[in-house]
Write a protein that holds these residues in place. Structure first.
Motif, PDB file in Angstrom:
ATOM      1  N   ALA A  74      -8.668   0.199   1.423  1.00  0.00           N
ATOM      2  CA  ALA A  74      -7.983   1.028   2.423  1.00  0.00           C
ATOM      3  C   ALA A  74      -7.081   2.051   1.736  1.00  0.00           C
ATOM      4  O   ALA A  74      -7.035   3.225   2.122  1.00  0.00           O
ATOM      5  N   GLY A  75      -6.373   1.619   0.688  1.00  0.00           N
ATOM      6  CA  GLY A  75      -5.527   2.543  -0.064  1.00  0.00           C
ATOM      7  C   GLY A  75      -6.342   3.618  -0.764  1.00  0.00           C
ATOM      8  O   GLY A  75      -5.908   4.763  -0.885  1.00  0.00           O
ATOM      9  N   GLY A  76      -7.526   3.254  -1.234  1.00  0.00           N
ATOM     10  CA  GLY A  76      -8.396   4.218  -1.877  1.00  0.00           C
ATOM     11  C   GLY A  76      -8.906   5.282  -0.918  1.00  0.00           C
ATOM     12  O   GLY A  76      -8.971   6.467  -1.261  1.00  0.00           O
ATOM     13  N   TYR A  77      -9.246   4.852   0.296  1.00  0.00           N
ATOM     14  CA  TYR A  77      -9.703   5.827   1.292  1.00  0.00           C
ATOM     15  C   TYR A  77      -8.561   6.731   1.748  1.00  0.00           C
ATOM     16  O   TYR A  77      -8.781   7.919   2.023  1.00  0.00           O
ATOM     17  N   ASP A  78      -7.354   6.183   1.808  1.00  0.00           N
ATOM     18  CA  ASP A  78      -6.197   7.044   2.103  1.00  0.00           C
ATOM     19  C   ASP A  78      -6.015   8.093   1.009  1.00  0.00           C
ATOM     20  O   ASP A  78      -5.774   9.272   1.285  1.00  0.00           O
ATOM     21  N   LEU A  79      -6.132   7.653  -0.234  1.00  0.00           N
ATOM     22  CA  LEU A  79      -5.995   8.581  -1.356  1.00  0.00           C
ATOM     23  C   LEU A  79      -7.101   9.632  -1.317  1.00  0.00           C
ATOM     24  O   LEU A  79      -6.848  10.828  -1.539  1.00  0.00           O
ATOM     25  N   MET A  80      -8.305   9.209  -1.014  1.00  0.00           N
ATOM     26  CA  MET A  80      -9.425  10.141  -0.910  1.00  0.00           C
ATOM     27  C   MET A  80      -9.152  11.191   0.165  1.00  0.00           C
ATOM     28  O   MET A  80      -9.365  12.391  -0.050  1.00  0.00           O
ATOM     29  N   GLY A  81      -8.671  10.750   1.323  1.00  0.00           N
ATOM     30  CA  GLY A  81      -8.357  11.685   2.397  1.00  0.00           C
ATOM     31  C   GLY A  81      -7.283  12.682   2.001  1.00  0.00           C
ATOM     32  O   GLY A  81      -7.366  13.866   2.337  1.00  0.00           O
ATOM     33  N   GLU A  82      -6.269  12.209   1.284  1.00  0.00           N
ATOM     34  CA  GLU A  82      -5.196  13.096   0.846  1.00  0.00           C
ATOM     35  C   GLU A  82      -5.717  14.156  -0.133  1.00  0.00           C
ATOM     36  O   GLU A  82      -5.383  15.343  -0.014  1.00  0.00           O
ATOM     37  N   LYS A  83      -6.519  13.726  -1.089  1.00  0.00           N
ATOM     38  CA  LYS A  83      -6.987  14.657  -2.124  1.00  0.00           C
ATOM     39  C   LYS A  83      -7.975  15.663  -1.561  1.00  0.00           C
ATOM     40  O   LYS A  83      -7.941  16.852  -1.921  1.00  0.00           O
ATOM     41  N   VAL A  84      -8.876  15.219  -0.686  1.00  0.00           N
ATOM     42  CA  VAL A  84      -9.820  16.157  -0.071  1.00  0.00           C
ATOM     43  C   VAL A  84      -9.055  17.140   0.812  1.00  0.00           C
ATOM     44  O   VAL A  84      -9.344  18.337   0.830  1.00  0.00           O
ATOM     45  N   ALA A  85      -8.042  16.637   1.529  1.00  0.00           N
ATOM     46  CA  ALA A  85      -7.224  17.522   2.367  1.00  0.00           C
ATOM     47  C   ALA A  85      -6.497  18.561   1.525  1.00  0.00           C
ATOM     48  O   ALA A  85      -6.412  19.734   1.905  1.00  0.00           O
ATOM     49  N   GLU A  86      -5.954  18.154   0.387  1.00  0.00           N
ATOM     50  CA  GLU A  86      -5.252  19.102  -0.473  1.00  0.00           C
ATOM     51  C   GLU A  86      -6.171  20.236  -0.911  1.00  0.00           C
ATOM     52  O   GLU A  86      -5.755  21.401  -0.976  1.00  0.00           O
TER      53      GLU A  86
END
Length: 254
Positions: A185-197
């Motif tokens: 779950a933390g990895g998918y949150d990180l993925m969402g943040e980086k793709v959003a950036e």
């Protein structure tokens, strides 16, 4: 009419791929965090809200599965401003030739591109498995993703952003499942943040470019001429430097 004077509409995003797009097994697609980050950055400016659809089928292959037909089906039902595409992990695992994976991805990208949408292609992330030249084959596909050039096509190096082997072992449980293939779950949150950036960066450059065009050309024919020159500049034509303004090339975003 400048972006600031337009009625604000939602921006629509299709997050397309396999299990890493679906958020398997955590049940938490990266699109959730992506939406939050984009709305925090832009709501009330470029768009009113983010509307997203997640089409991630665990186990699907770009080359042998339902991948292309799913993309076609999604685009028959709706139009999306952005399509974020991830695929190839399962193909690599099944030993599919890299050239076939690349050809399949290009076919998938061309569906939204041919209909006027923008594509953000994600590189294939690392896994804990390294046998059978897997790393070399992944690198070959990822190199092709990053070097692909077409109008409205962008790429983002997810592989470099969320590594497995280059991550401190103590950090891995925060972002990776024990199988070393799927994210937590933390990895998918990180993925969402980086793709959003990355999307935020692209959107801000596009918005600044549009305002620059409108500030120097109110006539539609003049704007069209400038936009045509921008496209030429993306291919390396230096003529824009003599026109009194500077445009950042899409190729420089990579």
């Amino acid at each position: 009419m400048s972006t600031s004077n337009k009625a604000k509409l939602p921006v629509s995003i299709l997050c397309f791929g396999n299990s890493l797009t679906a958020g398997y097994p955590a049940g938490q697609p990266y699109a959730i965090r992506l939406k939050d980050k984009l709305e925090d950055a832009f709501r009330g400016h470029l768009f009113s809200e983010v509307e997203y659809e997640v089409d991630g089928l665990p186990g699907d292959l770009v080359t042998r599965g339902q991948y292309i037909e799913r993309m076609r089906g999604d685009w028959k039902r709706d139009f999306y401003d952005w399509t974020i595409v991830l695929g190839g992990t399962n193909d690599l695992g099944w030993g599919v030739k890299t050239d076939d994976i690349i050809a399949g991805l290009e076919k998938a990208w061309d569906i939204p591109l041919s209909k006027g949408g923008k594509v953000l292609a994600l590189t294939i992330p690392d896994t804990k498995y390294q046998g059978s030249n897997l790393g070399e084959r992944r690198d070959a596909v990822n190199k092709a993703i990053k070097e692909y050039k077409k109008p409205n096509f962008f790429s983002f190096d997810l592989n470099a952003t969320i590594p497995y082997h280059n991550m401190e072992p103590s950090e891995r449980p925060k972002y990776w499942e024990e199988d070393g293939v799927h994210l937590s779950a933390g990895g998918y949150d990180l993925m969402g943040e980086k793709v959003a950036e990355e999307l935020i960066r692209i959107m801000r450059l596009a918005d600044a470019q549009e305002h620059d065009i409108n500030s120097i050309a109110s006539d539609p024919r003049q704007r069209k001429a400038i936009e045509d020159m921008i496209f030429e500049e993306e291919r390396g034509n230096p003529r824009l430097l003599s026109q009194g303004y500077i445009v950042v090339r899409k190729t420089d975003l990579d």
